[in-house]
Write a protein that holds these residues in place. Structure first.
Motif, PDB file in Angstrom:
ATOM      1  N   GLY A  48      -6.524  19.055 -65.561  1.00 30.26           N
ATOM      2  CA  GLY A  48      -7.902  18.901 -65.982  1.00 30.26           C
ATOM      3  C   GLY A  48      -8.086  18.008 -67.200  1.00 30.26           C
ATOM      4  N   TRP A  49      -7.091  18.000 -68.104  1.00 30.88           N
ATOM      5  CA  TRP A  49      -7.267  17.318 -69.390  1.00 30.88           C
ATOM      6  C   TRP A  49      -6.511  15.997 -69.515  1.00 30.88           C
ATOM      7  CZ3 TRP A  49     -10.543  18.648 -73.373  1.00 30.88           C
ATOM      8  CH2 TRP A  49     -11.234  19.850 -73.200  1.00 30.88           C
ATOM      9  N   LEU A  50      -5.545  15.725 -68.646  1.00 31.33           N
ATOM     10  CA  LEU A  50      -4.778  14.482 -68.756  1.00 31.33           C
ATOM     11  C   LEU A  50      -5.175  13.430 -67.733  1.00 31.33           C
ATOM     12  CD1 LEU A  50      -1.148  15.721 -69.597  1.00 31.33           C
ATOM     13  CD2 LEU A  50      -3.028  15.101 -71.143  1.00 31.33           C
ATOM     14  N   VAL A  51      -6.140  13.733 -66.862  1.00 35.47           N
ATOM     15  CA  VAL A  51      -6.598  12.710 -65.912  1.00 35.47           C
ATOM     16  C   VAL A  51      -7.376  11.631 -66.660  1.00 35.47           C
ATOM     17  CG1 VAL A  51      -6.687  14.230 -63.912  1.00 35.47           C
ATOM     18  CG2 VAL A  51      -8.672  14.053 -65.394  1.00 35.47           C
ATOM     19  N   ARG A  52      -7.320  10.410 -66.117  1.00 33.82           N
ATOM     20  CA  ARG A  52      -7.999   9.246 -66.696  1.00 33.82           C
ATOM     21  C   ARG A  52      -7.734   9.132 -68.206  1.00 33.82           C
ATOM     22  NH1 ARG A  52     -11.836  11.642 -63.516  1.00 33.82           N
ATOM     23  NH2 ARG A  52     -13.061  12.358 -65.320  1.00 33.82           N
ATOM     24  N   PRO A  53      -6.467   9.052 -68.589  1.00 29.69           N
ATOM     25  CA  PRO A  53      -6.141   9.028 -70.023  1.00 29.69           C
ATOM     26  C   PRO A  53      -6.704   7.813 -70.759  1.00 29.69           C
ATOM     27  CG  PRO A  53      -4.220   8.453 -68.721  1.00 29.69           C
ATOM     28  CD  PRO A  53      -5.253   8.935 -67.761  1.00 29.69           C
ATOM     29  N   GLN A  54      -6.905   6.707 -70.031  1.00 30.69           N
ATOM     30  CA  GLN A  54      -7.444   5.529 -70.707  1.00 30.69           C
ATOM     31  C   GLN A  54      -8.885   5.759 -71.180  1.00 30.69           C
ATOM     32  OE1 GLN A  54      -8.449   1.859 -68.584  1.00 30.69           O
ATOM     33  NE2 GLN A  54      -6.963   0.787 -69.870  1.00 30.69           N
ATOM     34  N   GLU A  55      -9.626   6.628 -70.459  1.00 32.05           N
ATOM     35  CA  GLU A  55     -10.992   6.941 -70.859  1.00 32.05           C
ATOM     36  C   GLU A  55     -11.020   7.962 -71.996  1.00 32.05           C
ATOM     37  OE1 GLU A  55     -13.360   8.211 -67.589  1.00 32.05           O
ATOM     38  OE2 GLU A  55     -12.727   6.576 -66.276  1.00 32.05           O
ATOM     39  N   HIS A  56     -10.158   8.965 -71.890  1.00 32.57           N
ATOM     40  CA  HIS A  56     -10.208  10.067 -72.855  1.00 32.57           C
ATOM     41  C   HIS A  56      -9.362   9.812 -74.097  1.00 32.57           C
ATOM     42  CE1 HIS A  56     -12.428  12.291 -69.906  1.00 32.57           C
ATOM     43  NE2 HIS A  56     -11.433  12.309 -69.044  1.00 32.57           N
ATOM     44  N   PHE A  57      -8.274   9.046 -73.942  1.00 33.13           N
ATOM     45  CA  PHE A  57      -7.381   8.755 -75.080  1.00 33.13           C
ATOM     46  C   PHE A  57      -7.088   7.259 -75.116  1.00 33.13           C
ATOM     47  CE2 PHE A  57      -6.205  12.799 -73.000  1.00 33.13           C
ATOM     48  CZ  PHE A  57      -6.642  13.693 -73.965  1.00 33.13           C
ATOM     49  N   PRO A  58      -8.108   6.417 -75.325  1.00 32.69           N
ATOM     50  CA  PRO A  58      -7.923   4.969 -75.198  1.00 32.69           C
ATOM     51  C   PRO A  58      -6.950   4.366 -76.203  1.00 32.69           C
ATOM     52  CG  PRO A  58     -10.066   5.481 -76.164  1.00 32.69           C
ATOM     53  CD  PRO A  58      -9.480   6.772 -75.691  1.00 32.69           C
ATOM     54  N   THR A  59      -6.822   4.966 -77.375  1.00 32.72           N
ATOM     55  CA  THR A  59      -5.907   4.404 -78.371  1.00 32.72           C
ATOM     56  C   THR A  59      -4.448   4.701 -78.045  1.00 32.72           C
ATOM     57  OG1 THR A  59      -6.151   6.393 -79.747  1.00 32.72           O
ATOM     58  CG2 THR A  59      -7.655   4.557 -80.179  1.00 32.72           C
TER      59      THR A  59
ATOM     60  N   ASN B 138      -3.914   3.836 -62.485  1.00 35.19           N
ATOM     61  CA  ASN B 138      -3.296   5.086 -62.025  1.00 35.19           C
ATOM     62  C   ASN B 138      -3.827   6.249 -62.877  1.00 35.19           C
ATOM     63  OD1 ASN B 138      -1.000   4.008 -60.110  1.00 35.19           O
ATOM     64  ND2 ASN B 138      -0.916   2.748 -61.954  1.00 35.19           N
ATOM     65  N   PRO B 139      -5.088   6.618 -62.685  1.00 34.52           N
ATOM     66  CA  PRO B 139      -5.717   7.622 -63.574  1.00 34.52           C
ATOM     67  C   PRO B 139      -5.156   9.027 -63.436  1.00 34.52           C
ATOM     68  CG  PRO B 139      -7.160   7.106 -61.724  1.00 34.52           C
ATOM     69  CD  PRO B 139      -6.026   6.134 -61.663  1.00 34.52           C
ATOM     70  N   TYR B 140      -4.393   9.305 -62.374  1.00 34.75           N
ATOM     71  CA  TYR B 140      -3.880  10.660 -62.154  1.00 34.75           C
ATOM     72  C   TYR B 140      -2.366  10.750 -62.368  1.00 34.75           C
ATOM     73  CZ  TYR B 140      -8.404  10.702 -59.865  1.00 34.75           C
ATOM     74  OH  TYR B 140      -9.744  10.565 -59.601  1.00 34.75           O
ATOM     75  N   PHE B 141      -1.776   9.651 -62.876  1.00 36.47           N
ATOM     76  CA  PHE B 141      -0.321   9.629 -63.018  1.00 36.47           C
ATOM     77  C   PHE B 141       0.171  10.489 -64.176  1.00 36.47           C
ATOM     78  CE2 PHE B 141       3.566   7.673 -64.818  1.00 36.47           C
ATOM     79  CZ  PHE B 141       4.418   7.883 -63.738  1.00 36.47           C
ATOM     80  N   LEU B 142      -0.539  10.511 -65.292  1.00 34.15           N
ATOM     81  CA  LEU B 142      -0.045  11.192 -66.501  1.00 34.15           C
ATOM     82  C   LEU B 142       0.207  12.682 -66.268  1.00 34.15           C
ATOM     83  CD1 LEU B 142       0.753  11.044 -69.455  1.00 34.15           C
ATOM     84  CD2 LEU B 142      -1.666  11.360 -70.062  1.00 34.15           C
ATOM     85  N   PRO B 143      -0.739  13.463 -65.707  1.00 33.38           N
ATOM     86  CA  PRO B 143      -0.423  14.880 -65.481  1.00 33.38           C
ATOM     87  C   PRO B 143       0.724  15.075 -64.501  1.00 33.38           C
ATOM     88  CG  PRO B 143      -2.521  14.294 -64.449  1.00 33.38           C
ATOM     89  CD  PRO B 143      -2.131  13.150 -65.330  1.00 33.38           C
TER      90      PRO B 143
ATOM     91  N   GLY C 194     -10.226  22.884 -64.650  1.00 35.30           N
ATOM     92  CA  GLY C 194      -8.914  23.056 -65.272  1.00 35.30           C
ATOM     93  C   GLY C 194      -8.901  24.175 -66.295  1.00 35.30           C
ATOM     94  N   THR C 195      -9.957  24.292 -67.070  1.00 28.61           N
ATOM     95  CA  THR C 195     -10.040  25.344 -68.080  1.00 28.61           C
ATOM     96  C   THR C 195     -10.112  26.724 -67.432  1.00 28.61           C
ATOM     97  OG1 THR C 195     -11.157  23.840 -69.627  1.00 28.61           O
ATOM     98  CG2 THR C 195     -11.348  26.207 -70.049  1.00 28.61           C
ATOM     99  N   VAL C 196     -10.927  26.845 -66.385  1.00 31.10           N
ATOM    100  CA  VAL C 196     -11.055  28.124 -65.687  1.00 31.10           C
ATOM    101  C   VAL C 196      -9.722  28.552 -65.089  1.00 31.10           C
ATOM    102  CG1 VAL C 196     -12.062  29.253 -63.669  1.00 31.10           C
ATOM    103  CG2 VAL C 196     -13.519  27.929 -65.201  1.00 31.10           C
ATOM    104  N   LEU C 197      -9.078  27.642 -64.355  1.00 26.74           N
ATOM    105  CA  LEU C 197      -7.812  27.986 -63.704  1.00 26.74           C
ATOM    106  C   LEU C 197      -6.719  28.248 -64.731  1.00 26.74           C
ATOM    107  CD1 LEU C 197      -7.817  25.456 -60.694  1.00 26.74           C
ATOM    108  CD2 LEU C 197      -8.506  27.866 -60.719  1.00 26.74           C
ATOM    109  N   SER C 198      -6.762  27.503 -65.851  1.00 20.83           N
ATOM    110  CA  SER C 198      -5.765  27.707 -66.904  1.00 20.83           C
ATOM    111  C   SER C 198      -5.922  29.080 -67.550  1.00 20.83           C
ATOM    112  CB  SER C 198      -5.897  26.606 -67.948  1.00 20.83           C
ATOM    113  OG  SER C 198      -5.025  26.835 -69.030  1.00 20.83           O
ATOM    114  N   ALA C 199      -7.159  29.444 -67.858  1.00 24.73           N
ATOM    115  CA  ALA C 199      -7.401  30.751 -68.470  1.00 24.73           C
ATOM    116  C   ALA C 199      -6.992  31.872 -67.529  1.00 24.73           C
ATOM    117  CB  ALA C 199      -8.882  30.879 -68.839  1.00 24.73           C
ATOM    118  N   TYR C 200      -7.278  31.688 -66.248  1.00 27.15           N
ATOM    119  CA  TYR C 200      -6.877  32.695 -65.273  1.00 27.15           C
ATOM    120  C   TYR C 200      -5.355  32.840 -65.228  1.00 27.15           C
ATOM    121  CZ  TYR C 200      -5.727  34.831 -60.818  1.00 27.15           C
ATOM    122  OH  TYR C 200      -5.177  35.639 -59.861  1.00 27.15           O
TER     123      TYR C 200
END
Length: 465
Positions: A181-192, A202-207, A308-314
């Protein structure tokens, strides 16, 4: 109530005499071996669940954006992988009876890493399918790990061992879902941190790569630290001593022929395993889709981070629950009673999904929806107690420890069959229900609810003596 014909001293030991717990001494668990097995379970779970938060989004992108067809493609991808498992799982489990458990566990863990790297780089639907098939074809860790647990535990500590065995699956599902849930599209969320064009393409490669790296760590730890228990002599009390009806030819040194596994002692627990697996797999297949689908189509319209948050908490809550409650509850109330309760939880689980959507459609407050979702996840935690219970039934039903691989292989093979059918059935019926507006679009939940009643009847055939 139907009663099977076999007896089970190990399971009798978990029953309560007028509410009092048994006071027999419990053998300490072999910490090093158990820890290694838990790590391997964690790796497999994280690899399975990391894709769930972005699966709906990914499949939508590779099939051209038709959201109504996502259910069909998601079910097809999972079912193809299960077909591969059906062909290979019995082979690898039987081989583990002959050459040992460790080589098979190493092969399966390496396959996880390769599969996840390939999945993260795939650009087509069939590329995704092939990637998942890599680990399905070469990974039989689920059954082999249970065989190892059966070899290194006895009747005094098996409940605690199998309770622990479920913990890394829950933790892995939490961790994998969080990564997905949190590492998809890292260039958008963590551009630096991820500025390159590679991360945009490859937006789904990092996770996926993160989980693959963890699997490689598990591979090397197993290679260096795990002892091969297959050839070791054991002075542990067996889970199920031979009964008077058993012949003496099945000694602890000799795996029995496969045809000798086709008896009530083995088949009744195995069929109950397939029952819980079918319903749970169906739930896992449609739940991420339900959370992601637009409200107008019967879902809750959560975004990948929310899912991702819901499934992680579960997963985190479930890990704690399984760790501290399965062994205690089994010893207090008995194995069969806990399993029956677990199977009954499917009824409210499948009933709450349409209720939440009805509330969302009517403009009900988000607090009400979240309350029902928390209740649904709580019921699911109780349901998952059934896995530890049925693992003990299956292990206790094995003719001897040298046949644990074949016994668990038979169970995993039949489970592979239902896991082929379950995603296809549930996701296809979900899409069909929406397209044809069957029972208001909720026909899939009605069908699964009826099947849950049937599973309770099957569970009544389990016997503890």
């Amino acid at each position: 109530m139907p009663v099977s014909t076999y007896t089970n001293p190990e399971l009798e030991d978990t029953q309560v005499d007028h509410g009092a717990q048994t006071s027999r001494y419990r053998t300490p668990l072999p910490a090093g071996q158990i820890a290694t097995l838990l790590l391997l379970r964690f790796c497999e779970s994280a690899s399975v669940f990391v894709v769930f938060p972005f699966l709906n989004e990914l499949i939508t992108s590779v099939i051209g954006g038709n959201k109504e067809k996502v259910g069909y493609y998601a079910g097809l991808m999972d079912s193809v992988g299960q077909i591969i498992s059906l062909v290979t799982v019995m082979y690898w489990s039987r081989v583990s009876d002959i050459i040992g458990r460790k080589p098979i566990l190493l092969l399966g863990t390496a396959a996880l890493a390769v599969s996840m790297i390939s999945f993260g780089l795939s650009k087509t639907f069939w590329g995704l399918v092939v990637s998942r098939c890599i680990f399905r074809a070469l990974n039989s860790n689920a059954g082999v790990i249970k065989s190892v647990v059966g070899e290194i535990t006895d009747s005094s500590n098996s409940a605690d061992a199998f309770a622990l065995l479920h913990v890394p699956w829950s933790v892995g599902s939490s961790f994998g879902s969080l990564l997905g849930g949190w590492l998809v599209r890292p260039q958008e969320h963590f551009p630096t941190i991820f500025p390159g064009q590679f991360w945009k393409a490859n937006p789904y490669f990092l996770p996926c790569a993160t989980v693959a790296a963890i699997s490689l760590v598990g591979f090397f730890i197993t290679l260096g630290l795990m002892n091969e228990v297959h050839e070791l002599e054991s002075d542990l009390e067996p889970l199920l001593p031979p009964s008077n009806q058993e012949t003496t030819k099945a000694t602890t040194e000799d795996p029995v022929p496969l045809r000798d596994l086709l008896n009530l002692r083995v088949l009744i627990p195995v069929l109950n395993y397939t029952s819980i697996a079918f319903l749970h797999t169906s739930s896992n297949a449609i739940q991420p889709l339900f959370l992601a689908m637009p409200v107008s189509l019967g879902g809750l319209e959560f975004n990948p981070r929310q899912i991702g948050t819901v499934l992680s908490a579960y997963g985190a809550a479930n890990a704690v629950f399984q760790t501290f409650f399965l062994g205690v509850l089994v010893r207090k109330f008995g194995l069969k009673n806990i399993f029956l309760t677990a199977m009954a939880m499917f009824l409210p689980m499948f009933g709450l999904s349409p209720l939440m959507n009805v509330v969302a459609r009517s403009g009900g407050g988000s607090g009400v929806i979240w309350f029902f979702l928390v209740c649904q996840l709580a019921f699911s935690m109780v349901m998952e107690l059934g896995y530890g219970c049925i693992y003990m039934f299956i292990t206790a039903g094995a003719p001897n420890k040298r046949s644990l691989g074949a016994t668990n292989g038979l169970a995993q093979t039949l489970v592979a069959v239902v896991r082929i059918a379950a995603p296809l059935f549930s996701t296809a019926l979900l899409s069909f229900s929406i397209e044809r507006h069957l029972f208001g679009g909720y026909a899939v939940y009605l069908a699964l609810w009826i099947m849950s009643i049937g599973s309770l009847y099957l569970a009544s055939w389990l016997s503890v003596g």
